[in-house]
Write a protein that holds these residues in place. Sequence first.
Motif, PDB file in Angstrom:
ATOM      1  N   VAL A   1       0.882  -1.172   0.000  1.00 27.24           N
ATOM      2  CA  VAL A   1       0.000   0.000   0.000  1.00 27.24           C
ATOM      3  C   VAL A   1       0.913   1.213   0.000  1.00 27.24           C
ATOM      4  O   VAL A   1       1.560   1.523   1.003  1.00 27.24           O
ATOM      5  CB  VAL A   1      -0.932   0.007   1.223  1.00 27.24           C
ATOM      6  N   ASN A   2       0.982   1.885  -1.141  1.00 25.40           N
ATOM      7  CA  ASN A   2       1.906   3.014  -1.264  1.00 25.40           C
ATOM      8  C   ASN A   2       1.463   4.209  -0.432  1.00 25.40           C
ATOM      9  O   ASN A   2       2.301   4.977   0.047  1.00 25.40           O
ATOM     10  CB  ASN A   2       2.046   3.420  -2.730  1.00 25.40           C
ATOM     11  N   GLY A   3       0.169   4.361  -0.263  1.00 30.96           N
ATOM     12  CA  GLY A   3      -0.317   5.481   0.535  1.00 30.96           C
ATOM     13  C   GLY A   3      -1.815   5.639   0.393  1.00 30.96           C
ATOM     14  O   GLY A   3      -2.418   5.228  -0.603  1.00 30.96           O
ATOM     15  N   LEU A   4      -2.406   6.227   1.417  1.00 30.39           N
ATOM     16  CA  LEU A   4      -3.824   6.581   1.396  1.00 30.39           C
ATOM     17  C   LEU A   4      -3.921   8.049   1.763  1.00 30.39           C
ATOM     18  O   LEU A   4      -3.735   8.427   2.921  1.00 30.39           O
ATOM     19  CB  LEU A   4      -4.622   5.721   2.374  1.00 30.39           C
ATOM     20  N   ASP A   5      -4.171   8.866   0.759  1.00 31.57           N
ATOM     21  CA  ASP A   5      -4.263  10.309   0.961  1.00 31.57           C
ATOM     22  C   ASP A   5      -5.701  10.643   1.336  1.00 31.57           C
ATOM     23  O   ASP A   5      -6.600  10.626   0.493  1.00 31.57           O
ATOM     24  CB  ASP A   5      -3.852  11.043  -0.315  1.00 31.57           C
ATOM     25  N   THR A   6      -5.925  10.928   2.632  1.00 31.07           N
ATOM     26  CA  THR A   6      -7.283  11.209   3.084  1.00 31.07           C
ATOM     27  C   THR A   6      -7.786  12.556   2.595  1.00 31.07           C
ATOM     28  O   THR A   6      -8.996  12.768   2.506  1.00 31.07           O
ATOM     29  CB  THR A   6      -7.341  11.169   4.618  1.00 31.07           C
ATOM     30  N   ALA A   7      -6.882  13.486   2.288  1.00 26.75           N
ATOM     31  CA  ALA A   7      -7.311  14.799   1.809  1.00 26.75           C
ATOM     32  C   ALA A   7      -7.875  14.709   0.392  1.00 26.75           C
ATOM     33  O   ALA A   7      -8.921  15.280   0.085  1.00 26.75           O
ATOM     34  CB  ALA A   7      -6.150  15.785   1.862  1.00 26.75           C
ATOM     35  N   SER A   8      -7.187  13.973  -0.500  1.00 28.61           N
ATOM     36  CA  SER A   8      -7.661  13.816  -1.881  1.00 28.61           C
ATOM     37  C   SER A   8      -8.445  12.531  -2.081  1.00 28.61           C
ATOM     38  O   SER A   8      -8.916  12.262  -3.191  1.00 28.61           O
ATOM     39  CB  SER A   8      -6.475  13.840  -2.848  1.00 28.61           C
ATOM     40  N   GLN A   9      -8.573  11.708  -1.027  1.00 29.33           N
ATOM     41  CA  GLN A   9      -9.314  10.449  -1.066  1.00 29.33           C
ATOM     42  C   GLN A   9      -8.783   9.539  -2.175  1.00 29.33           C
ATOM     43  O   GLN A   9      -9.538   9.024  -2.997  1.00 29.33           O
ATOM     44  CB  GLN A   9     -10.813  10.701  -1.230  1.00 29.33           C
ATOM     45  N   LYS A  10      -7.481   9.338  -2.170  1.00 22.58           N
ATOM     46  CA  LYS A  10      -6.826   8.515  -3.187  1.00 22.58           C
ATOM     47  C   LYS A  10      -6.046   7.392  -2.516  1.00 22.58           C
ATOM     48  O   LYS A  10      -5.234   7.625  -1.629  1.00 22.58           O
ATOM     49  CB  LYS A  10      -5.886   9.367  -4.043  1.00 22.58           C
ATOM     50  N   LEU A  11      -6.310   6.169  -2.972  1.00 24.56           N
ATOM     51  CA  LEU A  11      -5.580   4.995  -2.502  1.00 24.56           C
ATOM     52  C   LEU A  11      -4.613   4.557  -3.590  1.00 24.56           C
ATOM     53  O   LEU A  11      -5.002   4.378  -4.745  1.00 24.56           O
ATOM     54  CB  LEU A  11      -6.542   3.855  -2.173  1.00 24.56           C
ATOM     55  N   SER A  12      -3.362   4.386  -3.218  1.00 24.45           N
ATOM     56  CA  SER A  12      -2.340   3.928  -4.157  1.00 24.45           C
ATOM     57  C   SER A  12      -1.812   2.582  -3.678  1.00 24.45           C
ATOM     58  O   SER A  12      -1.292   2.470  -2.564  1.00 24.45           O
ATOM     59  CB  SER A  12      -1.202   4.950  -4.257  1.00 24.45           C
ATOM     60  N   THR A  13      -1.977   1.563  -4.518  1.00 25.48           N
ATOM     61  CA  THR A  13      -1.518   0.217  -4.183  1.00 25.48           C
ATOM     62  C   THR A  13      -0.683  -0.339  -5.327  1.00 25.48           C
ATOM     63  O   THR A  13      -0.833   0.072  -6.485  1.00 25.48           O
ATOM     64  CB  THR A  13      -2.704  -0.727  -3.916  1.00 25.48           C
ATOM     65  N   ASN A  14       0.159  -1.273  -4.975  1.00 26.29           N
ATOM     66  CA  ASN A  14       1.008  -1.940  -5.958  1.00 26.29           C
ATOM     67  C   ASN A  14       0.745  -3.435  -5.862  1.00 26.29           C
ATOM     68  O   ASN A  14       0.838  -4.018  -4.780  1.00 26.29           O
ATOM     69  CB  ASN A  14       2.480  -1.629  -5.675  1.00 26.29           C
ATOM     70  N   GLY A  15       0.382  -4.052  -6.992  1.00 23.71           N
ATOM     71  CA  GLY A  15       0.070  -5.467  -6.951  1.00 23.71           C
ATOM     72  C   GLY A  15       0.003  -6.064  -8.343  1.00 23.71           C
ATOM     73  O   GLY A  15       0.220  -5.384  -9.351  1.00 23.71           O
ATOM     74  N   TRP A  16      -0.301  -7.321  -8.386  1.00 25.71           N
ATOM     75  CA  TRP A  16      -0.450  -8.004  -9.664  1.00 25.71           C
ATOM     76  C   TRP A  16      -1.604  -8.989  -9.584  1.00 25.71           C
ATOM     77  O   TRP A  16      -2.008  -9.417  -8.504  1.00 25.71           O
ATOM     78  CB  TRP A  16       0.844  -8.710 -10.083  1.00 25.71           C
TER      79      TRP A  16
END
Length: 431
Positions: free
Chosen positions: A61-76
């Motif tokens: 989980v690269n990050g969860l930006d609560t201000a912009s409501q964006k979840l960044s994940t890395n997977g396959w």
Amino acid sequence: MDTVHLASLTMLLVKAVFSQSAEDVARVHSDLLTNQFPKVRPEKDLSQVTVVNMSFHLISVNGLDTASQKLSTNGWIKVSWKNTYLEWDPANYSGVWRIFPEPDKVWLPRLTVINSLNELKPIGTSYSFIMVTSDGITSWYPAEVFETFCAINVKQFPFDFQTCNFAIFNWGESKIEVDLQVTNDSVDLSTYFNNSQWEMTNTRVFKEFMKVDGESHPVVTVEITLKRLNVLLVLTAVLPIDVLSLINVFVFLIPPQSEERLSFSMSAFLSYGVFFSFLLDSLPSSGGEVPLALLLTTVLLFLSAACILLCILTSILVHRDDVTRPVPVFTKNVVLWLEVVLLMKRKPSRLQHVNKINVVGVAVEEVTEDSISQAVYAREDNHARQEPVLPVTSQQSVTWLRVCLALDRLFFTTFFAVLIVMNGVFFFITI
């Protein structure tokens, strides 16, 4: 003898398997992939449904930006299906049982993340890994950095849990053509690296359907639940605010005539403003539920402003002259009542007990309350003039300083009780 023949046959088979050459692999590619049409479903009978199996593997989980409501994940994702056009007999190709074709040489499902924040396009790149076995089973392993929208609920910030998901469907083909199946009901975390801000608490993978132009399209939803690691936030935001609120109340224990009271209250008020800005920067800018931590900080900010106003009030009252502007009778009664309730003082009698009274220069010893109730007369310098000595009441000793001290004790008790209740309710709801 049979044992010898069996051993010889086994050695021949092993030799055949391990005698594969690059020419054999190239021949498989040439024979099977030359006449392939990647845009046509791999079914000889197109009335048959192509079943695509999927399993998701999360790397980080690269990050969860609560201000912009964006979840960044890395997977396959492991995607597999049967391609009836890519079947061969390994014995005809020196035991070659699998090949690794280029992604543009075979049919691939157009898997697309619906709630992606980037360009809406099928996942996978030209470098995606594809393996085809001799029975026609095609396995595709597209790897992506998924940046998806996640509806943030920060009501219990910083003790919050966030449930985010990203939905994947096959672009353009309904369930009667391509059916997506889930092989695992949870995310594979065998390759997962922990995040420093969020803890993975639960994962779920499930299938549902979405209507598009009257047709049902299968959608595979990957759901992850994250718990905020709040130790740093508690130490840098929540705990300082609570300590600051308690310290701010103790301003009422400073003597009312002190000039440091107002500056102390102003410093606390400005400190609240700093923490208020810090919380706002960490929260979504869009609408939604108001975080309880932000609501608590707002109330504490107004209480701090009220402390400043009350300090100004007591500073004005304490500098009043008791002779030119005496304390009103009603105020005196209120002060006496507050002292009884807050300071646990014995309720004063209407007349104070006096052990010694000087009446026009004549000392009267051991005057009792009964004798004070009567007029006391004395003769001065052989004159017949007589003057009454009025009894000394408890109200006569109430000064503006005493009023301020009683008010300070009232403010301290009230504000302290309110803060304890507010913080108790906040931690009870959020934790």
